[in-house]
Design an enzyme around this catalytic site. Structure first.
Site, PDB file in Angstrom:
ATOM      1  N   GLU A 191       4.544  -8.508  -2.378  1.00 52.59           N
ATOM      2  CA  GLU A 191       4.142  -8.294  -1.265  1.00 52.59           C
ATOM      3  C   GLU A 191       4.480  -6.855  -0.764  1.00 52.59           C
ATOM      4  O   GLU A 191       5.781  -6.530  -0.345  1.00 52.59           O
ATOM      5  CB  GLU A 191       5.154  -9.232  -0.134  1.00 52.59           C
ATOM      6  CG  GLU A 191       4.574  -9.456   1.244  1.00 52.59           C
ATOM      7  CD  GLU A 191       5.265  -8.424   2.105  1.00 52.59           C
ATOM      8  OE1 GLU A 191       4.799  -7.144   2.393  1.00 52.59           O
ATOM      9  OE2 GLU A 191       6.080  -8.896   2.911  1.00 52.59           O
ATOM     10  N   GLU A 237       1.901   1.411   1.941  1.00 50.73           N
ATOM     11  CA  GLU A 237       3.037   1.498   1.142  1.00 50.73           C
ATOM     12  C   GLU A 237       2.557   1.582  -0.429  1.00 50.73           C
ATOM     13  O   GLU A 237       3.279   1.439  -1.306  1.00 50.73           O
ATOM     14  CB  GLU A 237       3.785   0.042   1.165  1.00 50.73           C
ATOM     15  CG  GLU A 237       4.918   0.185   2.079  1.00 50.73           C
ATOM     16  CD  GLU A 237       6.050  -1.125   1.981  1.00 50.73           C
ATOM     17  OE1 GLU A 237       6.088  -1.725   0.981  1.00 50.73           O
ATOM     18  OE2 GLU A 237       6.039  -1.524   3.230  1.00 50.73           O
TER      19      GLU A 237
END
Ligand code: SAH
Ligand code: ZN
Length: 715
Positions: free
Chosen positions: A166, A175
């Site tokens: 995740e 990210e």
């Protein structure tokens, strides 16, 4: 998830250099009373605690839909491997608290490897895993996945056949998900591995909205009976900044935008490894406009297909287009975002329009064009502000400058207080008040702009509007302004928008009070000061969801995360302020007390040496059935005759009713560690709760207000 929100619009930036003499370092910090910055000594672990405290882990772990769907999809993946007679080797990239690894272990995986790049979290995960009894089952590697090796001497003895991870943020890929997956498939995973989640679709919806367009640019200022104030021409053709505008879309008032398209799927990201993930892509998707309007914004969100056959879907869509409203989940770690087209495109109903979507390894950008126009729009290489305004001014500030109601209050006050021979002095950052005052007819304006970036913007506006004869920009801190700077003139009117670039919280406008005091040598007792007063106000509230950003997680899907709660709490006690800025229009709450005044400053009292109270006490009374989990503070600015610019509620607040907050300010929020509950039983016994706010203002000792909160139940 959104880990560190250090964009300048949300938090202060710290500049740091190390002191070699001690375990501390100097950081540049703002004195919110004088507006000056200075170097202060800070414990070397401060950054570390701030990173932990401001990470969005807690909110993410309160995201029950996310947790449950990861658990479910992981169970399915493990079963699929078992059914094929394979041993199950799970790799968890970015384990955080160790949650997904413990899920895998509890589901009977043969081996589980967890890696975590953020050292404090890796340490925390190790303890949590131990405490939950999985110490022998899960191997923890405190490294970034791209540094993990496989082989007899490597971190992992063999490749994994299930990946659970995740590593997403509001923009999905911000990210580094593309790089993380690409590396994992190449180096850490078997060819026929199962990946949880397995893919993602990205959606946009094109909207027409005057309201949304206020966040894009500085719009022309129309003044009845006078010339407009025009923005410099290159700012309107500038493609803007790449800075993400993330927000809680479903809090946008529904009557403030019109959808020109249905949700359009613009990208699919296949994480399974069957096809390579591409770092740079463009897509064109066509739609027929649903109504007349202009394209002001492109709304974006994504969903995740958690399992391989797409039965478990997790959507970040806002409520009006959510595929399954029963599952709608509040979350702050993944929001939605707004992107702005390079030009506002007018469209008629049924016009064929294309959305041009782009992504790089970490960024997304979008544009629109009429169907038959050539593909290359101005932002084909991504937005890149060349006018300087989009990089210097935050979205919230654009909105504030363009807010017609706020502006009208200030214009009305100016009209009332200026004459042909008025000499006016402005104190704000990057404010257009000097231009407005000149258009309204003052004789001469001086404006103090100590911030070079803001000064440059004001200079550009003055040039564009040919007002350099009437407006003089003084590039000095107010403390250093002399009578020569105002050409020996007698200043009749001092005016300030309630805005300073360095202000994090509404009452940091106290800088205006300080500036006016510093300037008393160029003022005279009859000088009019606008605003004439600042009042700090408070109300007790009950947040529907915002409490989750700080609340302990406790048990999460059967795993004890108490160690994590303690880590966050310890860091938060060190690094968090008792009152933090939040744009509350995005975070609904109900009023639970009356609004009370906390502190009032008379800005007109710039000559007296009268001492102000260094401490005030405010009591908020909660005496109706329900709970209360927070206190909100803001400031109101009085422009005379009952005209108030507020940074708080836009309407009268009513106990137990939703508060409608100003769209263009952040309010100060204090979340109660222990929420207050008043039951009907309590009320029968006339038991109620009093929350006390002790406010300290010591301008010579401290560089900010200090608030302390306490509560007691009374009978
Ligand atoms: N898996 C946990 C935490 C998710 S938050 C959960 O679901 O609750 C994402 C975490 O991944 C962060 O702690 C971040 O530091 C870490 N991370 C992101 N990319 C990484 C990478 N390539 N390798 C190792 N850790 C990574
Ligand atoms: Zn620009």
């Amino acid at each position: 998830m959104k880990l560190f929100t250090f964009s300048f619009s949300r938090f202060t930036c710290y500049h740091r250099f190390e002191s070699h003499l001690s375990m501390s370092s100097f950081v540049s910090s703002i004195n919110h009373i004088s507006g000056k910055s200075s170097w202060v000594m800070q414990d070397e672990n401060y950054d570390y605690h701030q990173e932990i405290a401001r990470s969005a882990y807690a909110d993410m772990l309160h995201d029950t839909e996310r947790n449950k769907k990861y658990f479910l999809a992981l169970g399915k993946a493990i079963q699929l491997k078992r059914d094929k007679g394979e041993k199950v080797h799970v790799l968890d990239i970015g384990t955080g608290t160790g949650l997904l690894s413990m899920m895998a272990a509890s589901l009977g995986a043969d081996t589980v490897t967890a890696c975590e790049a953020f050292k404090p979290m890796a340490d925390c995960a190790r303890k949590i895993i131990q405490q939950n009894g999985y110490g022998n089952k899960i191997k923890l590697i405190p490294k970034r996945s791209t540094h993990v090796s496989v082989g007899p001497d490597g971190d992992m003895s063999h490749r994994a056949n299930i990946l659970v991870t995740e590593v997403f943020d509001t923009e999905l890929i911000g990210e580094g998900a593309i790089g993380t997956y690409t590396h994992a498939h190449k180096e850490l995973l078997e060819e026929n591995c199962i990946v949880v989640p397995s893919s993602s679709n990205m959606y946009v919806q094109v909207v027409s909205s005057e309201f949304i367009s206020r966040w894009k640019d500085i719009q022309p200022i129309k003044l009845q009976g006078c010339d407009d104030v025009r923005p410099p021409s290159d700012t309107t053709s500038c493609s803007g900044a790449i800075a993400l505008h993330d927000l809680q879309l479903q809090q946008l008032p529904r009557d403030q935008f019109t959808c020109l398209s249905e949700p359009l799927k613009v990208f699919r990201f296949d994480f399974s490894g069957k096809k390579p993930l591409v770092s740079n892509r463009q897509s064109e998707v066509f739609f027929e406009a649903l109504s007349n309007g202009h394209v002001d914004g492109i709304l974006m969100w994504w969903d995740l297909q958690m399992d391989t056959n797409g039965e478990i879907d997790l959507s970040c869509a806002p409520d009006w287009v959510h595929p399954n409203l029963k599952e709608l989940q509040w979350r702050d770690h993944w929001m939605q975002a707004v992107y702005y087209p390079s030009n506002i495109l007018p469209v008629l109903k049924d016009d064929k329009v294309k959305v041009i979507s782009n992504h790089s390894e970490y960024n997304l950008w979008f544009d629109v064009a009429k169907e038959n126009s050539n593909g290359n729009t101005k932002i084909s290489n991504g937005p890149d502000c060349f006018c300087g305004i989009h990089t210097a001014i935050s979205r919230t500030r654009f909105g504030m400058i363009n807010d017609p109601d706020r502006r009208q209050i200030i214009i009305d006050a100016l009209r009332k207080n200026i004459k042909d021979d008025t000499v006016c002095l402005c104190i704000s950052d990057g404010s257009l008040l000097p231009l407005i005052a000149t258009r309204l007819g003052v004789k001469q304006v001086y404006t103090v702009e100590s911030n070079p970036l803001c000064k440059r913007i004001v200079d550009r506006f003055i040039e564009e509007n040919s007002l350099s004869e009437k407006i003089k920009v003084i590039e000095k801190h107010p403390e250093n302004v002399t009578i020569d700077d105002v050409d020996g003139n007698k200043v009749d009117l001092v005016v300030g928008e309630p805005y300073f670039q360095t202000s994090m919280l509404p009452w940091h406008h106290i800088q205006f009070w300080h500036s006016v005091k510093c300037l008393s040598n160029v003022l005279h007792p009859e000088t009019i000061v606008l605003p004439c007063r600042m009042t700090i106000k408070a109300v007790a509230v009950d947040f529907i969801d915002l409490w989750k950003i700080k609340a302990p997680v406790g048990n999460c899907e059967g795993f004890d995360l108490d160690i994590f709660d303690k880590l966050i709490e310890a860091s938060s006690d060190i690094a968090d302020e008792t009152v933090e800025p939040q744009p509350l229009w995005e975070y609904p709450c109900q009023a639970r007390s009356d609004v009370k005044n906390v502190y009032t400053f008379d800005y007109t009292d710039f000559v007296s040496k009268k001492t102000l109270p260094c401490m005030t006490n405010t009591k908020l009374n909660i005496n109706s059935h329900g709970s209360c989990n927070g206190i909100v503070l803001w400031a109101d600015f009085d422009f005379g005759d009952g005209n108030v610019v507020t940074t708080g509620p836009r309407d009268i607040t009513v106990i137990n009713k939703k508060i409608e907050w100003d769209y263009y300010s952040r309010q100060g929020v204090h979340l109660l560690k222990k929420p207050v509950h008043i039951s009907t039983e309590d009320l029968k016994l006339s038991k109620h709760c009093v929350i006390k706010i002790e406010t300290k203002f010591e301008p010579f000792k401290s560089d900010d207000f200090a608030f302390a909160f306490s509560m007691e139940y009374c009978q």
